[in-house]
Write a protein that holds these residues in place. Structure first.
Motif, PDB file in Angstrom:
ATOM      1  N   ALA A 210      52.159  67.448   1.077  1.00 50.94           N
ATOM      2  CA  ALA A 210      51.189  67.017   2.091  1.00 50.94           C
ATOM      3  C   ALA A 210      50.544  65.699   1.681  1.00 50.94           C
ATOM      4  O   ALA A 210      50.337  65.442   0.495  1.00 50.94           O
ATOM      5  N   PRO A 211      50.187  64.843   2.659  1.00 48.25           N
ATOM      6  CA  PRO A 211      49.441  63.620   2.353  1.00 48.25           C
ATOM      7  C   PRO A 211      48.068  63.943   1.762  1.00 48.25           C
ATOM      8  O   PRO A 211      47.533  65.045   1.956  1.00 48.25           O
ATOM      9  N   VAL A 212      47.477  62.974   1.075  1.00 50.59           N
ATOM     10  CA  VAL A 212      46.199  63.202   0.397  1.00 50.59           C
ATOM     11  C   VAL A 212      45.048  63.436   1.380  1.00 50.59           C
ATOM     12  O   VAL A 212      44.003  63.966   0.999  1.00 50.59           O
ATOM     13  N   PHE A 213      45.221  63.040   2.637  1.00 50.63           N
ATOM     14  CA  PHE A 213      44.176  63.222   3.646  1.00 50.63           C
ATOM     15  C   PHE A 213      44.249  64.588   4.322  1.00 50.63           C
ATOM     16  O   PHE A 213      43.465  64.889   5.235  1.00 50.63           O
ATOM     17  N   THR A 214      45.176  65.447   3.887  1.00 46.93           N
ATOM     18  CA  THR A 214      45.393  66.737   4.549  1.00 46.93           C
ATOM     19  C   THR A 214      44.211  67.683   4.371  1.00 46.93           C
ATOM     20  O   THR A 214      43.659  67.815   3.269  1.00 46.93           O
ATOM     21  N   THR A 215      43.832  68.345   5.453  1.00 44.53           N
ATOM     22  CA  THR A 215      42.826  69.410   5.378  1.00 44.53           C
ATOM     23  C   THR A 215      43.515  70.691   4.929  1.00 44.53           C
ATOM     24  O   THR A 215      44.452  71.162   5.579  1.00 44.53           O
ATOM     25  N   ALA A 216      43.062  71.238   3.828  1.00 48.47           N
ATOM     26  CA  ALA A 216      43.717  72.402   3.213  1.00 48.47           C
ATOM     27  C   ALA A 216      43.123  73.703   3.735  1.00 48.47           C
ATOM     28  O   ALA A 216      42.633  74.543   2.974  1.00 48.47           O
ATOM     29  N   GLY A 217      43.129  73.892   5.055  1.00 55.52           N
ATOM     30  CA  GLY A 217      42.608  75.124   5.627  1.00 55.52           C
ATOM     31  C   GLY A 217      41.099  75.223   5.537  1.00 55.52           C
ATOM     32  O   GLY A 217      40.397  74.236   5.301  1.00 55.52           O
ATOM     33  N   LYS A 218      40.598  76.431   5.702  1.00 60.50           N
ATOM     34  CA  LYS A 218      39.166  76.695   5.624  1.00 60.50           C
ATOM     35  C   LYS A 218      38.867  77.646   4.465  1.00 60.50           C
ATOM     36  O   LYS A 218      39.719  78.430   4.052  1.00 60.50           O
ATOM     37  N   LEU A 219      37.668  77.576   3.960  1.00 61.74           N
ATOM     38  CA  LEU A 219      37.263  78.487   2.886  1.00 61.74           C
ATOM     39  C   LEU A 219      37.327  79.930   3.370  1.00 61.74           C
ATOM     40  O   LEU A 219      36.980  80.235   4.519  1.00 61.74           O
ATOM     41  N   LYS A 220      37.782  80.801   2.485  1.00 63.30           N
ATOM     42  CA  LYS A 220      37.784  82.225   2.810  1.00 63.30           C
ATOM     43  C   LYS A 220      36.347  82.701   3.047  1.00 63.30           C
ATOM     44  O   LYS A 220      35.391  82.143   2.505  1.00 63.30           O
ATOM     45  N   LYS A 221      36.231  83.738   3.845  1.00 56.64           N
ATOM     46  CA  LYS A 221      34.916  84.229   4.272  1.00 56.64           C
ATOM     47  C   LYS A 221      34.006  84.541   3.091  1.00 56.64           C
ATOM     48  O   LYS A 221      32.811  84.224   3.105  1.00 56.64           O
ATOM     49  N   ALA A 222      34.568  85.152   2.046  1.00 56.08           N
ATOM     50  CA  ALA A 222      33.753  85.536   0.885  1.00 56.08           C
ATOM     51  C   ALA A 222      33.128  84.310   0.219  1.00 56.08           C
ATOM     52  O   ALA A 222      31.968  84.357  -0.212  1.00 56.08           O
ATOM     53  N   TYR A 223      33.873  83.196   0.159  1.00 59.39           N
ATOM     54  CA  TYR A 223      33.343  81.996  -0.480  1.00 59.39           C
ATOM     55  C   TYR A 223      32.389  81.248   0.442  1.00 59.39           C
ATOM     56  O   TYR A 223      31.433  80.623  -0.031  1.00 59.39           O
ATOM     57  N   LEU A 224      32.617  81.310   1.732  1.00 58.12           N
ATOM     58  CA  LEU A 224      31.655  80.742   2.675  1.00 58.12           C
ATOM     59  C   LEU A 224      30.288  81.394   2.509  1.00 58.12           C
ATOM     60  O   LEU A 224      29.251  80.733   2.490  1.00 58.12           O
ATOM     61  N   GLN A 225      30.309  82.726   2.360  1.00 62.30           N
ATOM     62  CA  GLN A 225      29.052  83.472   2.204  1.00 62.30           C
ATOM     63  C   GLN A 225      28.418  83.204   0.852  1.00 62.30           C
ATOM     64  O   GLN A 225      27.205  82.970   0.750  1.00 62.30           O
ATOM     65  N   SER A 226      29.224  83.239  -0.204  1.00 68.36           N
ATOM     66  CA  SER A 226      28.691  83.050  -1.554  1.00 68.36           C
ATOM     67  C   SER A 226      28.118  81.644  -1.742  1.00 68.36           C
ATOM     68  O   SER A 226      27.063  81.472  -2.359  1.00 68.36           O
ATOM     69  N   LEU A 227      28.806  80.650  -1.184  1.00 71.49           N
ATOM     70  CA  LEU A 227      28.383  79.256  -1.347  1.00 71.49           C
ATOM     71  C   LEU A 227      27.418  78.807  -0.258  1.00 71.49           C
ATOM     72  O   LEU A 227      26.890  77.698  -0.314  1.00 71.49           O
ATOM     73  N   ARG A 228      27.230  79.647   0.733  1.00 66.23           N
ATOM     74  CA  ARG A 228      26.345  79.358   1.878  1.00 66.23           C
ATOM     75  C   ARG A 228      26.759  78.064   2.589  1.00 66.23           C
ATOM     76  O   ARG A 228      25.950  77.170   2.837  1.00 66.23           O
ATOM     77  N   LEU A 229      28.048  78.008   2.926  1.00 71.84           N
ATOM     78  CA  LEU A 229      28.594  76.852   3.623  1.00 71.84           C
ATOM     79  C   LEU A 229      29.044  77.251   5.022  1.00 71.84           C
ATOM     80  O   LEU A 229      29.503  78.379   5.240  1.00 71.84           O
ATOM     81  N   PRO A 230      28.958  76.351   5.993  1.00 72.05           N
ATOM     82  CA  PRO A 230      29.390  76.655   7.353  1.00 72.05           C
ATOM     83  C   PRO A 230      30.917  76.707   7.444  1.00 72.05           C
ATOM     84  O   PRO A 230      31.613  76.050   6.663  1.00 72.05           O
ATOM     85  N   PRO A 231      31.457  77.462   8.409  1.00 70.55           N
ATOM     86  CA  PRO A 231      32.914  77.605   8.543  1.00 70.55           C
ATOM     87  C   PRO A 231      33.640  76.287   8.768  1.00 70.55           C
ATOM     88  O   PRO A 231      34.810  76.152   8.408  1.00 70.55           O
TER      89      PRO A 231
END
Length: 509
Positions: A210-231
């Motif tokens: 993949a190119p360096v500008f590629t979005t590597a999906g979204k954070l898994k739900k558990a890490y979104l909650q633990s890190l308090r980051l939006p989806p």
């Protein structure tokens, strides 16, 4: 206010930075993890320990610098050191430790391949020198000497690929990291068939490119909650540390080169064409399509002075390595340049550029009865920097170098930066805040977000106000000593290999 988070997976630890959209640092933190040398030539790291450390440092930075000030994380961009290999099973579980760039276990395979026409063909296609650092050789070693792990391996990943997979579930490898594996064709931007055949694998056992500008999906739900980051938090796959350090110093275009000295080191240039060399002394890695970061790496940078400090430094407080190193630097500054005729070959981890000899060993040369500890200190520092200069010297045969920048925790120590300026006889620039890799990741992220029109435009905004001017009389002295250093590095090839063979013969298992 929106911000950009950068995560650098380095050799000895993880660095996490937060930048506002103008490139100003909001906060930073670092966590450490060890490298294991369980056998001669082996250098490994625990991937789970790296992942846990990364999460810990990221969470602390968010809790201390981001969430209390209501910053909104727009993007998290990754960078990592090159050449790591981690075999995982069908479930993505590690099969043992990750093998790092410093591992030399495949040196016999590398020595055999390097002398063949087939090896030269692979080098021309992949841009990666034939050396045991290369994942191509590491996987080949595993195929021949660790057959059960090779058989069980569903995928061969880099450390960065593994960390991103843990966070998002995606299995990707960016062009930049992949271009340093010896397995990717840097001209076609696809896995190289000849290299895969040599390693005994197919593309099914490697991540998707993949190119360096590629979005590597979204954070898994558990890490979104633990890190308090939006989806909607964007996860950028990012690039390699070397390419981003070069970008972060604004080294894009003719006449510019950058020196990195962290644990390892390198001298790099960046441009639209590869460096062609019959002796296969240079790497040619991709940042983006038709943008090559070329140069030479050393195994032996600040890690060698840290080794010296641990063995011979004075510790006021237990394990306070940084204070010990600072005290040794001060002692070395009182010794005349050239260390009164004491030279040090810093090849404790073998060597890559320019000699590409995994058998190389360290040595002190010129010792006489008048030499004291302070001479050994300065000789050790000068030896590390002679090695950097030896890379720059051959690189200057290929590209005109009019200006230098320096980055990395060891290279930017004022005492060392001045020696670099004197050895190269060129002014050396550096940024006031010493984080070129992370700043390069910021520039990459900001370009992806549309803040800059291109990486060229981003690089042109870089300003390096700090300048160390060379002292010509010092350059003349260093040039004379370097002449001996360079000759010794080549003359001792047979002895390097012989002492290694004796070590293996008589070592106690």
């Amino acid at each position: 206010m929106k911000c950009i988070i950068t995560i650098e997976l380095g050799t000895n630890g993880v660095r996490v930075f937060a930048f506002d959209l103008n490139g100003r640092v909001i906060g930073s933190m670092k966590g450490y993890f060890p490298t294991f040398h369980t056998e001669p030539d082996h250098s490994e790291q625990d991937p789970e320990q790296i992942f846990i450390t990364t999460l810990y440092v990221l969470k602390n930075l968010l809790n201390e610098h981001i969430h209390p000030k209501k910053h909104e994380v727009a993007c998290i961009c990754f960078s990592a050191s090159m050449h790591s290999v981690l075999a995982v099973d069908k479930s993505g579980n590690p099969l043992g430790n990750a093998i790092t760039w410093a591992d030399n276990r495949a040196k016999k395979d590398a020595q055999e391949l390097r002398t063949t026409a087939f090896g030269k063909k692979i080098y021309a296609a992949t841009g990666t020198p034939i050396h045991p650092m290369s994942p191509l050789l590491k996987i080949t070693w595993m195929k021949n000497r660790d057959k059960e792990r090779f058989r069980m391996a569903s995928k061969f990943l880099s450390i960065k690929s593994y960390i991103i997979h843990q966070l998002t579930g995606e299995l990707l490898m960016d062009y930049s990291i992949a271009s340093a594996t010896g397995l990717m064709n840097i001209h076609t931007l696809d896995w190289e068939a000849d290299a895969l055949k040599y390693a005994g694998i197919t593309t099914a056992r490697l991540p998707e490119l993949a190119p360096v500008f590629t979005t590597a999906g979204k954070l898994k739900k558990a890490y979104l909650q633990s890190l308090r980051l939006p989806p909607e938090t964007k996860i950028l796959i990012g690039s390699s540390d070397g390419c981003l350090a070069t970008l972060g110093d604004g080294v894009k275009g003719e006449g510019k080169a950058t020196i990195t000295i962290e644990d390892s080191g390198a001298v790099r240039v960046m441009g639209p064409s590869v460096l062609k060399d019959e002796q296969m002394r240079f790497f040619n890695y991709l940042l983006t399509e038709n943008c090559y970061v070329s140069g030479g790496p050393t195994n032996n940078g600040g890690n060698i002075f840290e080794w010296f400090s641990r063995q011979f430094g004075d510790f006021t407080n237990a394990f306070d390595i940084e204070t010990s190193m600072q005290q040794l630097m001060e002692e070395a500054s009182k010794v005349p340049l050239g260390s009164d005729g004491l030279l040090f070959l810093p090849y404790l981890l073998g060597e890559r550029a320019p000699i590409w000899n995994a058998h190389a060993r360290g040595a002190y040369f010129g010792l006489n009865i008048k030499h004291e500890r302070k001479h050994f200190i300065r000789a050790t520092i000068e030896g590390i920097l002679y090695e950097i200069y030896s890379i720059g010297k051959i690189l200057a045969e290929q590209r005109a170098i009019k200006s230098l920048s320096v980055n990395g925790s060891f290279g930017t120590i004022p005492f060392c930066t001045q020696i670099i300026a004197d050895m190269f006889n060129k002014p050396v620039k550096l940024r006031p805040q010493l984080h070129s890799v992370s700043f390069g990741a910021y520039l990459l992220s900001a370009t992806e977000m549309g803040i800059y029109k291109s990486l060229d435009a981003a690089a042109q905004t870089v300003e390096l106000p700090g300048v160390y001017k060379p002292r010509k009389q010092n350059h003349a002295v260093y040039a004379d000593y370097f002449n001996i250093f360079e000759k010794l590095s080549v003359k001792l090839f047979d002895e390097f290999e012989a002492i290694g063979s004796l070590q293996q013969k008589y070592s106690v298992k």
